[in-house]
Design a protein around this motif. Structure first.
Motif, PDB file in Angstrom:
ATOM      1  N   PRO A   1       0.849  -1.189   0.000  1.00  0.00           N
ATOM      2  CA  PRO A   1       0.000   0.000   0.000  1.00  0.00           C
ATOM      3  C   PRO A   1       0.887   1.244   0.000  1.00  0.00           C
ATOM      4  O   PRO A   1       1.885   1.295   0.710  1.00  0.00           O
ATOM      5  CB  PRO A   1      -0.773  -0.094   1.322  1.00  0.00           C
ATOM      6  CG  PRO A   1       0.046  -0.976   2.201  1.00  0.00           C
ATOM      7  CD  PRO A   1       0.889  -1.840   1.326  1.00  0.00           C
TER       8      PRO A   1
ATOM      9  N   GLN B   1       6.771  10.613   6.491  1.00  0.00           N
ATOM     10  CA  GLN B   1       6.233  10.602   7.849  1.00  0.00           C
ATOM     11  C   GLN B   1       5.168   9.535   8.001  1.00  0.00           C
ATOM     12  O   GLN B   1       4.474   9.213   7.055  1.00  0.00           O
ATOM     13  CB  GLN B   1       5.554  11.957   8.112  1.00  0.00           C
ATOM     14  CG  GLN B   1       6.477  12.945   8.760  1.00  0.00           C
ATOM     15  CD  GLN B   1       5.715  14.194   9.152  1.00  0.00           C
ATOM     16  OE1 GLN B   1       4.491  14.261   9.002  1.00  0.00           O
ATOM     17  NE2 GLN B   1       6.431  15.170   9.661  1.00  0.00           N
TER      18      GLN B   1
ATOM     19  N   SER C   1       1.682   8.176   8.762  1.00  0.00           N
ATOM     20  CA  SER C   1       0.408   8.870   8.702  1.00  0.00           C
ATOM     21  C   SER C   1      -0.533   8.424   9.812  1.00  0.00           C
ATOM     22  O   SER C   1      -1.698   8.757   9.806  1.00  0.00           O
ATOM     23  CB  SER C   1      -0.224   8.675   7.316  1.00  0.00           C
ATOM     24  OG  SER C   1       0.089   7.417   6.809  1.00  0.00           O
TER      25      SER C   1
HETATM   26  N1  UDP Z   1      -0.694   3.934   3.756  1.00  0.00           N
HETATM   27  C1  UDP Z   1      -1.756   3.838   2.843  1.00  0.00           C
HETATM   28  N2  UDP Z   1      -2.844   4.667   3.016  1.00  0.00           N
HETATM   29  C2  UDP Z   1      -2.949   5.567   4.042  1.00  0.00           C
HETATM   30  C3  UDP Z   1      -1.877   5.618   4.968  1.00  0.00           C
HETATM   31  C4  UDP Z   1      -0.775   4.786   4.798  1.00  0.00           C
HETATM   32  O1  UDP Z   1      -1.713   3.057   1.908  1.00  0.00           O
HETATM   33  O2  UDP Z   1      -3.951   6.275   4.123  1.00  0.00           O
HETATM   34  C5  UDP Z   1       0.491   3.055   3.586  1.00  0.00           C
HETATM   35  C6  UDP Z   1       1.822   3.776   3.596  1.00  0.00           C
HETATM   36  O3  UDP Z   1       2.185   4.232   2.319  1.00  0.00           O
HETATM   37  C7  UDP Z   1       2.764   2.693   4.086  1.00  0.00           C
HETATM   38  C8  UDP Z   1       1.895   1.883   5.033  1.00  0.00           C
HETATM   39  O4  UDP Z   1       0.546   2.174   4.670  1.00  0.00           O
HETATM   40  O5  UDP Z   1       3.220   1.853   3.050  1.00  0.00           O
HETATM   41  C9  UDP Z   1       2.161   2.220   6.487  1.00  0.00           C
HETATM   42  O6  UDP Z   1       1.934   3.591   6.700  1.00  0.00           O
HETATM   43  P1  UDP Z   1       2.770   4.463   7.749  1.00  0.00           P
HETATM   44  O7  UDP Z   1       4.227   4.192   7.608  1.00  0.00           O
HETATM   45  O8  UDP Z   1       2.315   5.861   7.576  1.00  0.00           O
HETATM   46  O9  UDP Z   1       2.220   3.914   9.127  1.00  0.00           O
HETATM   47  P2  UDP Z   1       3.025   3.296  10.394  1.00  0.00           P
HETATM   48  O10 UDP Z   1       4.267   2.651   9.869  1.00  0.00           O
HETATM   49  O11 UDP Z   1       3.283   4.424  11.277  1.00  0.00           O
HETATM   50  O12 UDP Z   1       2.042   2.323  10.975  1.00  0.00           O
END
Ligand code: UDP
Ligand code: MG
Length: 312
Positions: free
Chosen positions: A15, A209, A211
């Motif tokens: 994603p 960052q 999200s």
């Molecule tokens: N992502 C996405 N849609 C969203 C938010 C995040 O597809 O609305 C994807 C993002 O590109 C990444 C993954 O989900 O590949 C994890 O996101 P992030 O690193 O922001 O979250 P964390 O690692 O803090 O859980």
């Protein structure tokens, strides 16, 4: 499961939301690992309504690597929707969702596949360290898991993210879950199957960052709990019973007090407190009811989980 060769395919699902800076490095690290597996593979990128150049970067990369497939969402539907789409479109015998930001070390894919060949249907990646996350997030997530697992019949293992391998059987099972509001961690856990866990240390995000912060995380937690537990609804029955029970004793006390000492005026504070307390309790109860009704409402509309603008 034995003797897998080039005709067996594994699918990576990535994603992407505003990940233009990282995708090059992601591929550079991931492709050699996939090639060494001696299986055929595809990488399904789901562009979740990025507002930056992610789509163009992906299209450019697809010119070089024909194993790349791109699902382009019509807008941002969220990571859960992106994962759902990826899982629906993946053709592989094994499917691995992985974040684009390299927080999920691609080297782990080797071990995932090895364990899968040994006959496991699910191979979970467990984070033993979470580098690059603020202490508050770690603290909040820890409490979320404690709370969640106390309340729902389905235990969601702590520190297990979406990084995992699932066999075709598991994926097909996942696809049978029709719900619109998809709390993937819960859904993954719900389907079951023979599972092993391998540990890894989570890396810092390379660029960009996260999200998921503050308010978004809180809503995510609410989603998780309301998706897999009805305990918050049932609490009110017991709360009501306890309060009714206690008020019976209070009534008895006041009755005796009045009989012995006669009617005295003071009692203003206790009355107000009682009103406020019960009013508050009732509002919380109604709020929680509302939370579930809102979910029923959303579910009842039967809207698609995502809209694909184009598939490349
Ligand atoms: N992502 C996405 N849609 C969203 C938010 C995040 O597809 O609305 C994807 C993002 O590109 C990444 C993954 O989900 O590949 C994890 O996101 P992030 O690193 O922001 O979250 P964390 O690692 O803090 O859980
Ligand atoms: Mg991340």
């Amino acid at each position: 499961m034995k003797g897998k060769g080039k005709n067996v395919m594994i699918s990576l699902i990535v994603p992407c939301y505003n990940e233009e800076d990282i995708l090059g490095l992601f591929l550079k690290k991931t492709i050699p690992i996939l090639q060494n597996l001696n299986l055929s593979y595809e990488i399904v990128f789901v562009n979740d309504g990025s507002t930056d150049n992610t789509l163009n970067v992906l299209l450019k990369m697809k010119e070089t690597y024909k194993q790349i497939r791109i699902l382009n969402f019509s807008r941002n539907f969220g990571k859960e929707a992106a994962l759902t789409a990826g899982i629906e479109y993946a053709k592989g015998e094994a499917v691995i969702p992985i974040d684009a930001d390299l927080q999920h070390p691609p080297e782990l894919i080797n071990i995932f596949v090895e364990k899968w060949k040994e006959g496991n249907h699910v191979v979970l990646g467990k984070r033993i360290t979470r580098t690059g996350e603020r202490p508050f997030k770690k603290f909040a997530t820890h409490w979320f898991y404690l709370f969640q697992n106390k309340m729902s019949e389905i235990a969601i293992p702590e520190d297990i993210g979406d990084y995992r391998l699932m066999s075709r059987k598991v994926v097909d099972a996942l696809l049978q879950l029709p719900e619109n509001q998809r709390f993937m961690k819960g859904i993954f856990a719900w389907v079951g199957f023979k599972t092993v866990t391998v540990e890894y240390s989570q890396q810092k995000r390379v660029t960009g960052q996260s999200s998921f912060n503050g308010w978004k995380l809180w809503n995510f937690a609410l989603e998780g709990i309301t998706s897999f537990s009805t305990v918050p609804l049932r609490i009110w029955l017991y709360m009501g019973m306890i309060i009714a029970f206690l008020s019976f004793f209070l009534a008895l006390f006041i009755l005796i007090d009045t009989l012995v000492y006669g009617v005295v005026l003071p009692g203003y504070v206790s009355t107000i407190l009682m009103i406020l307390f019960l009013g508050g309790i009732q509002l919380i109860g109604i709020g929680i009811l509302g939370e579930y009704i809102g979910r029923i409402y959303k579910e009842a509309k039967r809207r698609p989980i995502y809209i694909i603008e184009n598939e490349y």
